[in-house]
Enzyme design. Structure first.
Site, PDB file in Angstrom:
ATOM      1  N   GLU A  46      76.373  18.857  23.344  1.00 54.29           N
ATOM      2  CA  GLU A  46      76.928  20.151  23.734  1.00 54.29           C
ATOM      3  C   GLU A  46      78.128  20.536  22.881  1.00 54.29           C
ATOM      4  O   GLU A  46      78.311  21.704  22.543  1.00 54.29           O
ATOM      5  CB  GLU A  46      77.299  20.157  25.216  1.00 54.29           C
ATOM      6  CG  GLU A  46      76.109  20.012  26.165  1.00 54.29           C
ATOM      7  CD  GLU A  46      75.109  21.166  26.058  1.00 54.29           C
ATOM      8  OE1 GLU A  46      75.418  22.193  25.428  1.00 54.29           O
ATOM      9  OE2 GLU A  46      74.002  21.040  26.611  1.00 54.29           O
ATOM     10  N   TYR A 129      81.251  26.636  29.973  1.00 52.31           N
ATOM     11  CA  TYR A 129      79.861  26.344  29.612  1.00 52.31           C
ATOM     12  C   TYR A 129      79.606  24.841  29.551  1.00 52.31           C
ATOM     13  O   TYR A 129      78.707  24.315  30.222  1.00 52.31           O
ATOM     14  CB  TYR A 129      79.475  26.988  28.269  1.00 52.31           C
ATOM     15  CG  TYR A 129      78.189  26.381  27.769  1.00 52.31           C
ATOM     16  CD1 TYR A 129      76.976  26.758  28.335  1.00 52.31           C
ATOM     17  CD2 TYR A 129      78.196  25.351  26.835  1.00 52.31           C
ATOM     18  CE1 TYR A 129      75.786  26.141  27.965  1.00 52.31           C
ATOM     19  CE2 TYR A 129      77.014  24.733  26.457  1.00 52.31           C
ATOM     20  CZ  TYR A 129      75.825  25.133  27.019  1.00 52.31           C
ATOM     21  OH  TYR A 129      74.670  24.509  26.663  1.00 52.31           O
ATOM     22  N   ASP A 147      75.417  30.545  28.929  1.00 45.89           N
ATOM     23  CA  ASP A 147      75.771  30.652  27.519  1.00 45.89           C
ATOM     24  C   ASP A 147      75.385  32.038  27.023  1.00 45.89           C
ATOM     25  O   ASP A 147      74.963  32.896  27.795  1.00 45.89           O
ATOM     26  CB  ASP A 147      75.076  29.543  26.707  1.00 45.89           C
ATOM     27  CG  ASP A 147      73.606  29.853  26.509  1.00 45.89           C
ATOM     28  OD1 ASP A 147      73.039  30.595  27.333  1.00 45.89           O
ATOM     29  OD2 ASP A 147      73.018  29.368  25.534  1.00 45.89           O
TER      30      ASP A 147
END
Length: 299
Positions: A46, A129, A147
């Site tokens: 991520e 996020y 997102d």
DNA sequence: TAGCCGTGGTC
DNA sequence: TGACCAAGGCT
């Protein structure tokens, strides 16, 4: 009666069903990836995926986790090694933040990635996020993961707009209202919305003929109007300080021992003022050290 | 919160 | 060719 997705239950179902058969086979979606690297693997992926395209992340992720498979191993590395391994992924401050997060996880959480969203949010480089992405995709908990892809799908399908507005906290509530009840179903739907936005409901030239919810899309129903774009435009990169910073850092990454004399990082397109400004800001960010008239990656 | 932060592919 | 875009976050 459970309020799973009050306004559009079929939309949720159709997007999730589409994902079941159309999801790309990405490394961080594979069972053996989770078995080998756990939540740390998800967290690293991520970080790399923040503003960097999937295709460029994939090879770097494998190399990174092969070298530093745990938070403790990452925390033990030097910033210089971290920045060097980050290579050309862009936004190198993220590499430093990832390293810092590894240190924080080692110190505060016994080397285990926390599951709690607030604990995740407290880590360096993790925002709304990433915190929810880790809690949802690594631990299977039920959170809205929003997102840019998800925001675009919601803007079009629900609001009839061609592009989403600027990111806002309200997006989280909008997605939360859509989430199905079950943890597993919610996680799938989160991933499905991102995937739909990434491969079908794209920013430019969306493939509406391949969309599982085209029949219920407010934007399509309105004739795909151009409703404007309120998002901030990226500043010009050519000739910018960002480009100068990138050029300086590249010289150091490529230099033997991560060290070079300041004069060696002069570029034909950047004057000394811009060069110095770039170097100073890199030093302020902790990406560069100045020692004895030489520049080097931070040790 | 608006501005800032890399890099490379796409059209 | 140059503007747009990319699984955002920090200050």
């Amino acid at each position: 009666m459970p309020v799973s997705s009050p306004s559009s239950p079929r939309l949720v179902e159709d997007v999730s069903d589409w994902f079941d058969t159309h999801a790309r086979d990405l490394p961080w979606r594979r069972a053996d990836f989770h078995a080998e690297y756990g939540a740390w693997g998800t967290l690293v992926s991520e970080f790399m995926l923040q503003q960097t395209p999937v295709a460029r992340v994939i090879p770097h992720l494998a190399a990174w986790l092969g070298r530093w498979p745990t938070p403790a191993a990452t925390a033990a590395a030097t910033p210089a090694d971290i920045v060097q391994q980050w290579a050309n992924l862009g936004y190198p401050r993220r590499a430093l933040w990832l390293h810092r997060a590894a240190v924080e996880i080692t110190q505060r959480h016994g080397g285990e990635v926390p599951r709690d969203v607030d604990a995740l949010l407290a880590l360096s480089g993790i925002g709304d996020y990433t915190a929810r992405a880790v809690a949802t995709f690594a631990f299977g908990d039920r959170h809205p993961v929003v997102d840019t892809n998800t925001r675009r799908v919601m803007a079009r399908a629900l609001d009839g707009k061609s592009q989403p507005g600027p990111a806002a906290r309200r997006d989280l509530a909008e997605m939360a209202a859509l989430l199905p009840e079950g943890d597993r179903e919610a996680a799938v739907f989160n991933a499905a919305m991102m995937e739909l936005g990434a491969v079908v409901c794209t920013a430019r030239s969306p493939r509406c003929d391949q969309c599982p919810i085209v029949a219920r899309c407010a934007w399509v129903a309105a004739g795909r109007p151009d409703t404007g774009d309120e998002r901030r435009r990226q500043a010009r990169y050519e000739g910018s300080d960002r480009q100068a910073r990138g050029a300086v850092l590249k010289v150091l990454r490529d230099a033997d021992g991560g060290e070079a004399v300041a004069e060696a990082v002069i570029h034909d397109w950047a004057g000394p003022a811009q060069r110095d400004r770039a170097i100073d800001s890199l030093i302020a960010d902790g990406l560069v050290e100045a020692v004895d008239g030489k520049l080097r990656l931070p040790r």
